[in-house]
Motif scaffolding. Sequence first.
Motif, PDB file in Angstrom:
ATOM      1  N   TYR A   1      -7.268   2.510 -16.611  1.00  0.00           N
ATOM      2  CA  TYR A   1      -6.167   1.660 -17.076  1.00  0.00           C
ATOM      3  C   TYR A   1      -6.480   0.189 -16.759  1.00  0.00           C
ATOM      4  O   TYR A   1      -5.784  -0.460 -15.973  1.00  0.00           O
ATOM      5  N   PRO A   2      -7.519  -0.383 -17.359  1.00  0.00           N
ATOM      6  CA  PRO A   2      -7.908  -1.754 -16.994  1.00  0.00           C
ATOM      7  C   PRO A   2      -6.869  -2.813 -17.352  1.00  0.00           C
ATOM      8  O   PRO A   2      -6.852  -3.898 -16.749  1.00  0.00           O
ATOM      9  N   ASP A   3      -5.997  -2.505 -18.307  1.00  0.00           N
ATOM     10  CA  ASP A   3      -5.006  -3.484 -18.729  1.00  0.00           C
ATOM     11  C   ASP A   3      -3.650  -3.290 -18.048  1.00  0.00           C
ATOM     12  O   ASP A   3      -2.706  -4.036 -18.315  1.00  0.00           O
ATOM     13  N   HIS A   4      -3.546  -2.295 -17.195  1.00  0.00           N
ATOM     14  CA  HIS A   4      -2.283  -2.023 -16.497  1.00  0.00           C
ATOM     15  C   HIS A   4      -2.328  -2.737 -15.140  1.00  0.00           C
ATOM     16  O   HIS A   4      -3.321  -2.642 -14.418  1.00  0.00           O
ATOM     17  N   PRO A   5      -1.274  -3.464 -14.776  1.00  0.00           N
ATOM     18  CA  PRO A   5      -1.298  -4.189 -13.485  1.00  0.00           C
ATOM     19  C   PRO A   5      -1.485  -3.271 -12.280  1.00  0.00           C
ATOM     20  O   PRO A   5      -1.958  -3.718 -11.236  1.00  0.00           O
ATOM     21  N   LEU A   6      -1.110  -2.018 -12.425  1.00  0.00           N
ATOM     22  CA  LEU A   6      -1.275  -1.058 -11.329  1.00  0.00           C
ATOM     23  C   LEU A   6      -2.438  -0.094 -11.582  1.00  0.00           C
ATOM     24  O   LEU A   6      -2.602   0.895 -10.857  1.00  0.00           O
ATOM     25  N   GLY A   7      -3.237  -0.400 -12.594  1.00  0.00           N
ATOM     26  CA  GLY A   7      -4.286   0.526 -13.014  1.00  0.00           C
ATOM     27  C   GLY A   7      -5.273   0.880 -11.914  1.00  0.00           C
ATOM     28  O   GLY A   7      -5.605   2.053 -11.717  1.00  0.00           O
ATOM     29  N   HIS A   8      -5.729  -0.122 -11.161  1.00  0.00           N
ATOM     30  CA  HIS A   8      -6.728   0.181 -10.133  1.00  0.00           C
ATOM     31  C   HIS A   8      -6.097   0.931  -8.970  1.00  0.00           C
ATOM     32  O   HIS A   8      -6.709   1.833  -8.392  1.00  0.00           O
ATOM     33  N   ALA A   9      -4.864   0.595  -8.621  1.00  0.00           N
ATOM     34  CA  ALA A   9      -4.184   1.325  -7.545  1.00  0.00           C
ATOM     35  C   ALA A   9      -4.001   2.790  -7.924  1.00  0.00           C
ATOM     36  O   ALA A   9      -4.161   3.695  -7.092  1.00  0.00           O
ATOM     37  N   LEU A  10      -3.661   3.062  -9.177  1.00  0.00           N
ATOM     38  CA  LEU A  10      -3.514   4.443  -9.624  1.00  0.00           C
ATOM     39  C   LEU A  10      -4.857   5.186  -9.557  1.00  0.00           C
ATOM     40  O   LEU A  10      -4.911   6.351  -9.149  1.00  0.00           O
TER      41      LEU A  10
ATOM     42  N   LEU B   1      -3.517   8.037   1.193  1.00  0.00           N
ATOM     43  CA  LEU B   1      -2.858   8.466  -0.032  1.00  0.00           C
ATOM     44  C   LEU B   1      -1.386   8.054  -0.020  1.00  0.00           C
ATOM     45  O   LEU B   1      -0.859   7.525  -1.012  1.00  0.00           O
ATOM     46  N   VAL B   2      -0.736   8.264   1.096  1.00  0.00           N
ATOM     47  CA  VAL B   2       0.675   7.893   1.208  1.00  0.00           C
ATOM     48  C   VAL B   2       0.846   6.379   1.108  1.00  0.00           C
ATOM     49  O   VAL B   2       1.759   5.878   0.429  1.00  0.00           O
ATOM     50  N   ALA B   3      -0.043   5.643   1.755  1.00  0.00           N
ATOM     51  CA  ALA B   3       0.068   4.180   1.732  1.00  0.00           C
ATOM     52  C   ALA B   3      -0.068   3.635   0.312  1.00  0.00           C
ATOM     53  O   ALA B   3       0.689   2.747  -0.110  1.00  0.00           O
ATOM     54  N   ILE B   4      -1.040   4.158  -0.455  1.00  0.00           N
ATOM     55  CA  ILE B   4      -1.195   3.699  -1.837  1.00  0.00           C
ATOM     56  C   ILE B   4       0.032   4.093  -2.651  1.00  0.00           C
ATOM     57  O   ILE B   4       0.539   3.317  -3.462  1.00  0.00           O
ATOM     58  N   GLY B   5       0.533   5.322  -2.421  1.00  0.00           N
ATOM     59  CA  GLY B   5       1.711   5.774  -3.146  1.00  0.00           C
ATOM     60  C   GLY B   5       2.911   4.884  -2.896  1.00  0.00           C
ATOM     61  O   GLY B   5       3.630   4.531  -3.840  1.00  0.00           O
ATOM     62  N   ARG B   6       3.131   4.523  -1.657  1.00  0.00           N
ATOM     63  CA  ARG B   6       4.275   3.654  -1.341  1.00  0.00           C
ATOM     64  C   ARG B   6       4.075   2.254  -1.926  1.00  0.00           C
ATOM     65  O   ARG B   6       5.035   1.610  -2.361  1.00  0.00           O
ATOM     66  N   GLU B   7       2.835   1.806  -1.965  1.00  0.00           N
ATOM     67  CA  GLU B   7       2.533   0.472  -2.484  1.00  0.00           C
ATOM     68  C   GLU B   7       2.905   0.332  -3.956  1.00  0.00           C
ATOM     69  O   GLU B   7       3.395  -0.720  -4.392  1.00  0.00           O
ATOM     70  N   LEU B   8       2.688   1.387  -4.737  1.00  0.00           N
ATOM     71  CA  LEU B   8       2.908   1.259  -6.185  1.00  0.00           C
ATOM     72  C   LEU B   8       4.123   2.027  -6.710  1.00  0.00           C
ATOM     73  O   LEU B   8       4.521   1.856  -7.866  1.00  0.00           O
ATOM     74  N   HIS B   9       4.743   2.842  -5.876  1.00  0.00           N
ATOM     75  CA  HIS B   9       5.808   3.750  -6.329  1.00  0.00           C
ATOM     76  C   HIS B   9       6.910   3.050  -7.114  1.00  0.00           C
ATOM     77  O   HIS B   9       7.227   3.403  -8.260  1.00  0.00           O
ATOM     78  N   ASP B  10       7.513   2.054  -6.525  1.00  0.00           N
ATOM     79  CA  ASP B  10       8.714   1.474  -7.144  1.00  0.00           C
ATOM     80  C   ASP B  10       8.391   0.717  -8.418  1.00  0.00           C
ATOM     81  O   ASP B  10       9.179   0.738  -9.383  1.00  0.00           O
ATOM     82  N   ASP B  11       7.240   0.027  -8.471  1.00  0.00           N
ATOM     83  CA  ASP B  11       6.862  -0.682  -9.698  1.00  0.00           C
ATOM     84  C   ASP B  11       6.460   0.314 -10.788  1.00  0.00           C
ATOM     85  O   ASP B  11       6.863   0.178 -11.949  1.00  0.00           O
ATOM     86  N   TYR B  12       5.685   1.314 -10.417  1.00  0.00           N
ATOM     87  CA  TYR B  12       5.181   2.278 -11.399  1.00  0.00           C
ATOM     88  C   TYR B  12       6.319   3.125 -11.969  1.00  0.00           C
ATOM     89  O   TYR B  12       6.303   3.493 -13.153  1.00  0.00           O
ATOM     90  N   LEU B  13       7.309   3.397 -11.154  1.00  0.00           N
ATOM     91  CA  LEU B  13       8.415   4.271 -11.565  1.00  0.00           C
ATOM     92  C   LEU B  13       9.715   3.501 -11.737  1.00  0.00           C
ATOM     93  O   LEU B  13      10.805   4.052 -11.604  1.00  0.00           O
ATOM     94  N   ALA B  14       9.603   2.217 -12.042  1.00  0.00           N
ATOM     95  CA  ALA B  14      10.783   1.352 -12.112  1.00  0.00           C
ATOM     96  C   ALA B  14      11.831   1.881 -13.090  1.00  0.00           C
ATOM     97  O   ALA B  14      13.043   1.854 -12.801  1.00  0.00           O
ATOM     98  N   GLU B  15      11.407   2.368 -14.244  1.00  0.00           N
ATOM     99  CA  GLU B  15      12.373   2.842 -15.238  1.00  0.00           C
ATOM    100  C   GLU B  15      13.129   4.076 -14.729  1.00  0.00           C
ATOM    101  O   GLU B  15      14.347   4.175 -14.915  1.00  0.00           O
TER     102      GLU B  15
END
Length: 629
Positions: free
Chosen positions: A499-508, A312-326
């Motif tokens: 979220y099939p159209d989101h680049p991070l959809g499958h990771a989420l 869970l932590v590994a997936i979170g770190r993988e997508l955190h900065d892109d998903y929460l960029a704003e």
Amino acid sequence: MPVTIRRPALVAGILCCFLAAGLRAAPPAPGAVPADWVDRVEAAPDMDTLGRLYLELLLEEDPGNAATFGVHGRGDDSAYYDRKLADPSRAAEQAFISARDSLIARLQAFDAGGLSRPEQIDRHILLNQVKLDRLVIDRLESGTNPLNAVTSLGGAMAGLVLRDYAPLEERLRSFGSRCEATPRFFAAVRTRLAPDAVLPTGPEKAVTRQRLEGMQQPGGLYDKTLPDLLESSALKPAERQAIESACAAAVESIGNFAEWFEATIVPRTDSDWRLGRDLYDEKYALQMDYPLDAENLLAVALGWLAVKGDELVAIGRELHDDYLAESIAAGEIQPQASLDDAEVVRNVFAKLSKDRPSPESLIPDSYALADSIIGFVREQDLMDLPPASKLRIEPTPPHLAGNAVAQITTAPPFEPELESVWFWDIGLLSESPGFLKEYNRPALAMVYIHEGVPGHFVQLEYSNRADRLIPKVFWNGPMVEGWASYIATQLVEQGFTVYPDHPLGHALQRMVDTKLTLRAVINAIIDIRLHRTHWPEEEAVKLMTEKGFQEEGEARGKLLRAKLSSVQLATYFAGQVAIEDILREYRERAGSNFSWKAFNQRLVGAGSPPFFAIREFMLGDLVEEDDPQ
């Protein structure tokens, strides 16, 4: 995901045609052990006959389950069970215990070595089931648990209107007969609860009060559903008036009982809801019928807790900065490199929680997810599916409320053509501001998969087609819950996302599935530790909120559920582990011929027996040395 499936252990032999039946002059007598039942048990030539006899006994014991399990009449009386309620008296309980003892003796007298392998398995399942039911009645004193009585009554009444299994007029006549029987039912319940030595647990009292209140609420079963049905029926005015009068008296008896319960039972000292190690282990062995005992399952769960927590932590770190960029650019949160593991995971889930249903939209949102999930299963050719139109989604009725967020009542085994009904406990979800944060859109999809397609609804549609009666009626909990947990993860592993159209959809989606797998792991841990030791309640909540990243409301709700039940919360994880073990060996043997569709459909095609039988069925080998017989 949390689900309570009502085990179909209360079914009688053969369906009969429906005949009109009017209200009787007096309330029908409750069920009793048939006078010739022991003689028929002794004369039974095979396991199927004994299974049918036990189903008949169980339905006599609690006729309120007739509609749930698809058997409504006996002999020439097509509504025999539909008109009756259970007899809560101690004398009736003792008679049914004695009847079980005679069946246990008969099953043990069979020469297991002389039976075919399917009959050996049937004998094992039935013997375990009878012993479990006896333990629950005798050792766990289910007859003095007020919640059981109130739930039994609520199920009896709601079952008559849940599905259109017979003409409305016939079902309303049965409803009226059960209303007539309600005051006598509550009088018997009072007698059982009256002795000072009867001490329900605190959680039992609390949920009993809640369900009694729900049964009397405006807009409920008696206040709205019944009048609306009577208005739309073709009953003559005299019949309608008789039913209305009987049900008004029933509602009055519910209110009188609620007042008596509040004044007499609630003030008593609460008994301990923990079973203790010995009793828990005895119940676990019978209910789970599983390769690992409680201590070993706990050890496996603790291992998974660490592994899945790291994932869970590994997936979170993988997508955190892109998903929460704003949010990072705005200085609202820090990049993942500056945060500890818990902060990373919570940041991701905090944003995900914004895409969630409201209590009012929960049911339509659940339906809205169906097309994409069903389409994915078909596109990936994971298995053939029954029509999704056979699955309804509704608010949890009052007699089932307050225990699990979601639960399903599947099509009855003797009326498999009827609908399955999945319930959302809207009241439970609404009582805590943070509760619905758990059910972001990816999580909502996982609930649909677990409860509906291709989870419980699909599995038990397949199970209802099984040839042998006993494994398709006396479900094994780890198999049923394990399938729903396993198949949800399989869909995500095959690429499903909301979220099939989101680049991070499958990771989420993977992150949500991993959290839900952690929830199943923690379910097992808290159930085993809470009931077998004096593990503090707050430690259980801390494990759920800190290691499982659950919202406080979800964790408190699960703690209540653990106090009200035992063993069932361990079935999700246990079943998923067992299925994945079988899958690994199956894939090795199948090699290049492996097919998800073949594996999945074979797995759900044998009814829902315990895992020693599932393993034999899937892998084609017998384990002679320690075969349960």
